[in-house]
Design a protein around this motif. Structure first.
Motif, PDB file in Angstrom:
ATOM      1  N   ARG A  71     -23.112 -67.316   7.645  1.00  0.00           N
ATOM      2  CA  ARG A  71     -22.915 -66.369   8.737  1.00  0.00           C
ATOM      3  C   ARG A  71     -21.482 -65.873   8.817  1.00  0.00           C
ATOM      4  NH1 ARG A  71     -26.149 -70.324  12.406  1.00  0.00           N
ATOM      5  NH2 ARG A  71     -24.154 -71.338  12.285  1.00  0.00           N
ATOM      6  N   MET A  72     -20.664 -66.159   7.806  1.00  0.00           N
ATOM      7  CA  MET A  72     -19.258 -65.772   7.835  1.00  0.00           C
ATOM      8  C   MET A  72     -18.930 -64.877   6.639  1.00  0.00           C
ATOM      9  SD  MET A  72     -18.327 -67.310  10.513  1.00  0.00           S
ATOM     10  CE  MET A  72     -16.596 -67.539  10.691  1.00  0.00           C
ATOM     11  N   VAL A  73     -17.960 -64.010   6.839  1.00  0.00           N
ATOM     12  CA  VAL A  73     -17.411 -63.199   5.756  1.00  0.00           C
ATOM     13  C   VAL A  73     -15.899 -63.421   5.770  1.00  0.00           C
ATOM     14  CG1 VAL A  73     -17.199 -61.122   7.188  1.00  0.00           C
ATOM     15  CG2 VAL A  73     -17.346 -60.912   4.723  1.00  0.00           C
ATOM     16  N   VAL A  74     -15.311 -63.554   4.586  1.00  0.00           N
ATOM     17  CA  VAL A  74     -13.877 -63.837   4.470  1.00  0.00           C
ATOM     18  C   VAL A  74     -13.114 -62.531   4.297  1.00  0.00           C
ATOM     19  CG1 VAL A  74     -12.136 -65.024   3.101  1.00  0.00           C
ATOM     20  CG2 VAL A  74     -14.359 -66.087   3.461  1.00  0.00           C
ATOM     21  N   CYS A  75     -12.031 -62.398   5.035  1.00  0.00           N
ATOM     22  CA  CYS A  75     -11.172 -61.215   4.936  1.00  0.00           C
ATOM     23  C   CYS A  75     -10.480 -61.223   3.574  1.00  0.00           C
ATOM     24  CB  CYS A  75     -10.144 -61.235   6.064  1.00  0.00           C
ATOM     25  SG  CYS A  75      -8.936 -59.892   5.971  1.00  0.00           S
ATOM     26  N   GLN A  76     -10.501 -60.093   2.902  1.00  0.00           N
ATOM     27  CA  GLN A  76      -9.875 -59.982   1.579  1.00  0.00           C
ATOM     28  C   GLN A  76      -8.351 -59.970   1.672  1.00  0.00           C
ATOM     29  OE1 GLN A  76     -11.594 -60.176  -1.230  1.00  0.00           O
ATOM     30  NE2 GLN A  76     -13.477 -60.325  -0.021  1.00  0.00           N
ATOM     31  N   GLU A  77      -7.830 -59.594   2.838  1.00  0.00           N
ATOM     32  CA  GLU A  77      -6.382 -59.481   3.005  1.00  0.00           C
ATOM     33  C   GLU A  77      -5.724 -60.818   3.339  1.00  0.00           C
ATOM     34  OE1 GLU A  77      -3.104 -57.143   2.615  1.00  0.00           O
ATOM     35  OE2 GLU A  77      -5.165 -56.468   2.390  1.00  0.00           O
ATOM     36  N   CYS A  78      -6.249 -61.500   4.382  1.00  0.00           N
ATOM     37  CA  CYS A  78      -5.585 -62.729   4.839  1.00  0.00           C
ATOM     38  C   CYS A  78      -6.404 -63.991   4.597  1.00  0.00           C
ATOM     39  CB  CYS A  78      -5.244 -62.625   6.325  1.00  0.00           C
ATOM     40  SG  CYS A  78      -6.671 -62.593   7.417  1.00  0.00           S
ATOM     41  N   GLY A  79      -7.685 -63.855   4.252  1.00  0.00           N
ATOM     42  CA  GLY A  79      -8.525 -65.014   3.961  1.00  0.00           C
ATOM     43  C   GLY A  79      -9.129 -65.678   5.181  1.00  0.00           C
ATOM     44  N   ALA A  80      -9.018 -65.050   6.350  1.00  0.00           N
ATOM     45  CA  ALA A  80      -9.565 -65.630   7.576  1.00  0.00           C
ATOM     46  C   ALA A  80     -11.076 -65.421   7.629  1.00  0.00           C
ATOM     47  CB  ALA A  80      -8.917 -64.986   8.797  1.00  0.00           C
ATOM     48  N   PRO A  81     -11.826 -66.417   8.096  1.00  0.00           N
ATOM     49  CA  PRO A  81     -13.269 -66.240   8.235  1.00  0.00           C
ATOM     50  C   PRO A  81     -13.595 -65.371   9.448  1.00  0.00           C
ATOM     51  CG  PRO A  81     -12.651 -68.418   8.989  1.00  0.00           C
ATOM     52  CD  PRO A  81     -11.410 -67.774   8.437  1.00  0.00           C
ATOM     53  N   CYS A  92      -5.966 -60.296  11.158  1.00  0.00           N
ATOM     54  CA  CYS A  92      -4.977 -59.291  10.747  1.00  0.00           C
ATOM     55  C   CYS A  92      -5.397 -57.859  11.078  1.00  0.00           C
ATOM     56  CB  CYS A  92      -4.694 -59.418   9.254  1.00  0.00           C
ATOM     57  SG  CYS A  92      -6.102 -59.002   8.201  1.00  0.00           S
ATOM     58  N   GLY A  93      -6.665 -57.633  11.448  1.00  0.00           N
ATOM     59  CA  GLY A  93      -7.115 -56.303  11.829  1.00  0.00           C
ATOM     60  C   GLY A  93      -7.535 -55.420  10.668  1.00  0.00           C
ATOM     61  N   THR A  94      -7.564 -55.949   9.456  1.00  0.00           N
ATOM     62  CA  THR A  94      -7.959 -55.185   8.286  1.00  0.00           C
ATOM     63  C   THR A  94      -9.439 -54.835   8.362  1.00  0.00           C
ATOM     64  OG1 THR A  94      -6.316 -56.376   6.971  1.00  0.00           O
ATOM     65  CG2 THR A  94      -8.038 -55.200   5.758  1.00  0.00           C
ATOM     66  N   GLN A  95      -9.787 -53.637   7.897  1.00  0.00           N
ATOM     67  CA  GLN A  95     -11.190 -53.200   7.837  1.00  0.00           C
ATOM     68  C   GLN A  95     -11.932 -54.110   6.860  1.00  0.00           C
ATOM     69  OE1 GLN A  95     -12.291 -50.343   9.503  1.00  0.00           O
ATOM     70  NE2 GLN A  95     -14.389 -50.528   8.821  1.00  0.00           N
ATOM     71  N   LEU A  96     -13.049 -54.702   7.304  1.00  0.00           N
ATOM     72  CA  LEU A  96     -13.843 -55.576   6.450  1.00  0.00           C
ATOM     73  C   LEU A  96     -14.822 -54.771   5.637  1.00  0.00           C
ATOM     74  CD1 LEU A  96     -14.541 -58.477   8.965  1.00  0.00           C
ATOM     75  CD2 LEU A  96     -12.909 -58.461   7.092  1.00  0.00           C
ATOM     76  N   LYS A  97     -15.002 -55.167   4.391  1.00  0.00           N
ATOM     77  CA  LYS A  97     -15.939 -54.488   3.502  1.00  0.00           C
ATOM     78  C   LYS A  97     -17.353 -54.932   3.822  1.00  0.00           C
ATOM     79  CE  LYS A  97     -12.641 -54.154  -0.244  1.00  0.00           C
ATOM     80  NZ  LYS A  97     -12.324 -54.535  -1.608  1.00  0.00           N
ATOM     81  N   ARG A  98     -18.283 -53.986   3.779  1.00  0.00           N
ATOM     82  CA  ARG A  98     -19.705 -54.284   3.983  1.00  0.00           C
ATOM     83  C   ARG A  98     -20.306 -54.755   2.670  1.00  0.00           C
ATOM     84  NH1 ARG A  98     -21.174 -54.420   9.294  1.00  0.00           N
ATOM     85  NH2 ARG A  98     -19.974 -52.871  10.393  1.00  0.00           N
TER      86      ARG A  98
END
Length: 99
Positions: A71-81, A92-98
């Motif tokens: 149920r989690m997706v990891v941010c490509q920029e900072c690695g936060a779940p 970090c507010g980065t747009q998450l990829k679908r």
């Protein structure tokens, strides 16, 4: 007379947490025999394959971690779940990829 108010405040600061703790313990004790606890125990018993065995806590935690990762997706920029379906990273507010 000047020491009465600080003495009452100090007494309250000492007695109030103790009374709240005792109330909390009594609440937990009354919830121990709750129907919810019985349902959870019954559900755990249904998941056990062999009669007379107990649930392995490490297996239970591993299964819970795997379900959580699904149920989690990891941010490509900072690695936060982040939760699946989020538009932006909560860290970090980065747009998450679908997917």
């Amino acid at each position: 007379m000047d020491f009465v108010v600080p003495l009452l405040v100090a007494g309250f600061c000492i007695a109030a947490p103790s009374l709240l703790f005792v109330g909390f313990v009594r609440l937990l004790d009354s919830m121990r025999d709750d129907a919810l606890v019985e349902r959870v125990v019954d559900r755990l018993d249904e998941n056990v394959e062999d009669a007379g065995t107990t649930v392995d806590p490490t297996l239970f935690l591993q299964t819970a971690q795997e379900k959580s990762r699904e149920r989690m997706v990891v941010c490509q920029e900072c690695g936060a779940p982040n939760i699946v379906g989020s538009n932006r990273c909560g860290m970090c507010g980065t747009q998450l990829k679908r997917r």
